[in-house]
Motif scaffolding. Structure first.
Motif, PDB file in Angstrom:
ATOM      1  N   UNK A 213       0.853  -1.195   0.000  1.00  0.00           N
ATOM      2  CA  UNK A 213       0.000   0.000   0.000  1.00  0.00           C
ATOM      3  C   UNK A 213       0.886   1.241   0.000  1.00  0.00           C
ATOM      4  N   UNK A 214       0.290   2.376  -0.182  1.00  0.00           N
ATOM      5  CA  UNK A 214       1.025   3.641  -0.228  1.00  0.00           C
ATOM      6  C   UNK A 214       1.739   3.855   1.107  1.00  0.00           C
ATOM      7  N   UNK A 215       3.005   4.254   1.025  1.00  0.00           N
ATOM      8  CA  UNK A 215       3.793   4.513   2.222  1.00  0.00           C
ATOM      9  C   UNK A 215       4.752   3.393   2.574  1.00  0.00           C
ATOM     10  N   UNK A 216       4.588   2.207   1.984  1.00  0.00           N
ATOM     11  CA  UNK A 216       5.505   1.093   2.263  1.00  0.00           C
ATOM     12  C   UNK A 216       6.890   1.402   1.708  1.00  0.00           C
ATOM     13  N   UNK A 217       7.914   0.888   2.396  1.00  0.00           N
ATOM     14  CA  UNK A 217       9.295   0.982   1.929  1.00  0.00           C
ATOM     15  C   UNK A 217       9.692  -0.405   1.428  1.00  0.00           C
ATOM     16  N   UNK A 218      10.066  -0.478   0.172  1.00  0.00           N
ATOM     17  CA  UNK A 218      10.446  -1.749  -0.443  1.00  0.00           C
ATOM     18  C   UNK A 218      11.949  -1.740  -0.666  1.00  0.00           C
ATOM     19  N   UNK A 219      12.598  -2.800  -0.220  1.00  0.00           N
ATOM     20  CA  UNK A 219      14.039  -2.948  -0.412  1.00  0.00           C
ATOM     21  C   UNK A 219      14.265  -4.066  -1.421  1.00  0.00           C
ATOM     22  N   UNK A 220      15.001  -3.745  -2.482  1.00  0.00           N
ATOM     23  CA  UNK A 220      15.291  -4.708  -3.540  1.00  0.00           C
ATOM     24  C   UNK A 220      16.800  -4.902  -3.596  1.00  0.00           C
ATOM     25  N   UNK A 221      17.235  -6.137  -3.382  1.00  0.00           N
ATOM     26  CA  UNK A 221      18.664  -6.445  -3.405  1.00  0.00           C
ATOM     27  C   UNK A 221      19.046  -6.867  -4.810  1.00  0.00           C
ATOM     28  N   UNK A 222      19.819  -6.005  -5.466  1.00  0.00           N
ATOM     29  CA  UNK A 222      20.411  -6.316  -6.761  1.00  0.00           C
ATOM     30  C   UNK A 222      21.915  -6.233  -6.537  1.00  0.00           C
TER      31      UNK A 222
ATOM     32  N   UNK B 218       4.687   5.780  -3.459  1.00  0.00           N
ATOM     33  CA  UNK B 218       3.918   7.026  -3.426  1.00  0.00           C
ATOM     34  C   UNK B 218       2.511   6.828  -3.979  1.00  0.00           C
ATOM     35  N   UNK B 219       2.374   5.928  -4.940  1.00  0.00           N
ATOM     36  CA  UNK B 219       1.070   5.628  -5.550  1.00  0.00           C
ATOM     37  C   UNK B 219       1.105   4.197  -6.067  1.00  0.00           C
ATOM     38  N   UNK B 220      -0.068   3.631  -6.267  1.00  0.00           N
ATOM     39  CA  UNK B 220      -0.165   2.249  -6.725  1.00  0.00           C
ATOM     40  C   UNK B 220      -0.445   2.201  -8.219  1.00  0.00           C
ATOM     41  N   UNK B 221       0.087   1.167  -8.877  1.00  0.00           N
ATOM     42  CA  UNK B 221      -0.125   0.991 -10.308  1.00  0.00           C
ATOM     43  C   UNK B 221      -0.130  -0.494 -10.629  1.00  0.00           C
ATOM     44  N   UNK B 222      -1.012  -0.889 -11.541  1.00  0.00           N
ATOM     45  CA  UNK B 222      -1.050  -2.278 -11.987  1.00  0.00           C
ATOM     46  C   UNK B 222      -0.579  -2.420 -13.416  1.00  0.00           C
ATOM     47  N   UNK B 223      -0.581  -1.334 -14.168  1.00  0.00           N
ATOM     48  CA  UNK B 223      -0.177  -1.375 -15.564  1.00  0.00           C
ATOM     49  C   UNK B 223       1.166  -0.688 -15.732  1.00  0.00           C
ATOM     50  N   UNK B 224       1.986  -1.228 -16.644  1.00  0.00           N
ATOM     51  CA  UNK B 224       3.302  -0.658 -16.903  1.00  0.00           C
ATOM     52  C   UNK B 224       3.137   0.751 -17.461  1.00  0.00           C
ATOM     53  N   UNK B 225       4.076   1.617 -17.075  1.00  0.00           N
ATOM     54  CA  UNK B 225       3.966   3.028 -17.451  1.00  0.00           C
ATOM     55  C   UNK B 225       5.243   3.498 -18.124  1.00  0.00           C
ATOM     56  N   UNK B 226       5.191   4.649 -18.715  1.00  0.00           N
ATOM     57  CA  UNK B 226       6.369   5.252 -19.307  1.00  0.00           C
ATOM     58  C   UNK B 226       7.346   5.689 -18.226  1.00  0.00           C
ATOM     59  N   UNK B 227       8.602   5.738 -18.590  1.00  0.00           N
ATOM     60  CA  UNK B 227       9.654   6.067 -17.624  1.00  0.00           C
ATOM     61  C   UNK B 227       9.473   7.449 -17.011  1.00  0.00           C
ATOM     62  N   UNK B 228       8.898   8.377 -17.753  1.00  0.00           N
ATOM     63  CA  UNK B 228       8.712   9.733 -17.238  1.00  0.00           C
ATOM     64  C   UNK B 228       7.661   9.789 -16.131  1.00  0.00           C
ATOM     65  N   UNK B 229       6.762   8.825 -16.074  1.00  0.00           N
ATOM     66  CA  UNK B 229       5.702   8.813 -15.063  1.00  0.00           C
ATOM     67  C   UNK B 229       6.137   8.136 -13.757  1.00  0.00           C
ATOM     68  N   UNK B 230       7.218   7.391 -13.772  1.00  0.00           N
ATOM     69  CA  UNK B 230       7.649   6.611 -12.605  1.00  0.00           C
ATOM     70  C   UNK B 230       7.875   7.459 -11.353  1.00  0.00           C
ATOM     71  N   UNK B 231       8.500   8.642 -11.415  1.00  0.00           N
ATOM     72  CA  UNK B 231       8.724   9.415 -10.187  1.00  0.00           C
ATOM     73  C   UNK B 231       7.445   9.761  -9.422  1.00  0.00           C
ATOM     74  N   UNK B 232       6.314   9.760 -10.063  1.00  0.00           N
ATOM     75  CA  UNK B 232       5.058  10.026  -9.373  1.00  0.00           C
ATOM     76  C   UNK B 232       4.535   8.831  -8.592  1.00  0.00           C
ATOM     77  N   UNK B 233       5.100   7.654  -8.828  1.00  0.00           N
ATOM     78  CA  UNK B 233       4.630   6.433  -8.181  1.00  0.00           C
ATOM     79  C   UNK B 233       5.596   5.902  -7.132  1.00  0.00           C
ATOM     80  N   UNK B 234       6.865   6.312  -7.193  1.00  0.00           N
ATOM     81  CA  UNK B 234       7.831   5.852  -6.187  1.00  0.00           C
ATOM     82  C   UNK B 234       8.914   6.894  -5.981  1.00  0.00           C
ATOM     83  N   UNK B 235       9.522   6.827  -4.801  1.00  0.00           N
ATOM     84  CA  UNK B 235      10.635   7.709  -4.462  1.00  0.00           C
ATOM     85  C   UNK B 235      11.820   6.831  -4.102  1.00  0.00           C
ATOM     86  N   UNK B 236      12.954   7.099  -4.710  1.00  0.00           N
ATOM     87  CA  UNK B 236      14.166   6.328  -4.426  1.00  0.00           C
ATOM     88  C   UNK B 236      14.769   6.847  -3.124  1.00  0.00           C
ATOM     89  N   UNK B 237      14.763   6.022  -2.078  1.00  0.00           N
ATOM     90  CA  UNK B 237      15.305   6.424  -0.781  1.00  0.00           C
ATOM     91  C   UNK B 237      16.545   5.593  -0.434  1.00  0.00           C
TER      92      UNK B 237
END
Length: 144
Positions: free
Chosen positions: A45-54, A64-83
């Motif tokens: 849900x909105x507000x969760x912090x996800x850690x991805x180990x690469x 920041x927001x939820x999405x089920x469909x793939x989006x353009x790269x320019x729209x990504x900053x509105x859905x997540x924040x890199x922390x």
């Protein structure tokens, strides 16, 4: 839409190229929410912090927001924040610097001549002094 599957969200926000790869990362315990490894079906849900180990670093993203469909790269900053912390990026930079010898882009694989020159450069000189290390220890036993 209050919740969405984590594998769908990571695919939609372009963290992973395909949803299958996102699900595999979850199954291999490379994705965590709140410090706990999650399955691909985990709802976020909105507000969760996800850690991805690469490897070699762990990226952290705030939802920041939820999405089920793939989006353009320019729209990504509105859905997540890199922390992701700066020390993780330092590890990445150190790994890039201390890695293998960089070849100029477009040269392709090393040729046989390049390989021989590299072996000549990296092998120690004392191994090529012409001394034969083979000994026959059984010759003493035959004399007795």
């Amino acid at each position: 839409m209050d919740e969405v599957r984590i594998d769908k969200w990571m695919w939609a926000t372009r963290i992973f190229k395909t949803r299958t790869i996102a699900a595999e990362a979850c199954k291999k315990n490379r994705v965590m929410v709140g410090g706990v490894n999650v399955k691909p079906s985990r709802m976020i849900k909105v507000g969760d912090i996800i850690q991805v180990r690469k490897p070699p670093i762990t990226f952290s993203f705030k939802v920041l927001a939820l999405a089920q469909n793939r989006m353009g790269a320019k729209l990504v900053p509105g859905f997540m924040e890199n922390v992701t912390t700066p020390d993780q990026y330092e590890i990445l930079e150190m790994n890039r610097i201390s890695g293998f010898v960089n070849r100029a882009k477009g040269l392709g694989r090393p040729t046989k001549k390049d390989r021989r020159e590299l072996e000549q450069f990296t092998e120690p000189d004392f191994l090529d002094d012409g001394f034969d290390f083979e000994f026959d220890f059984n010759s003493e036993d035959e004399d007795k």
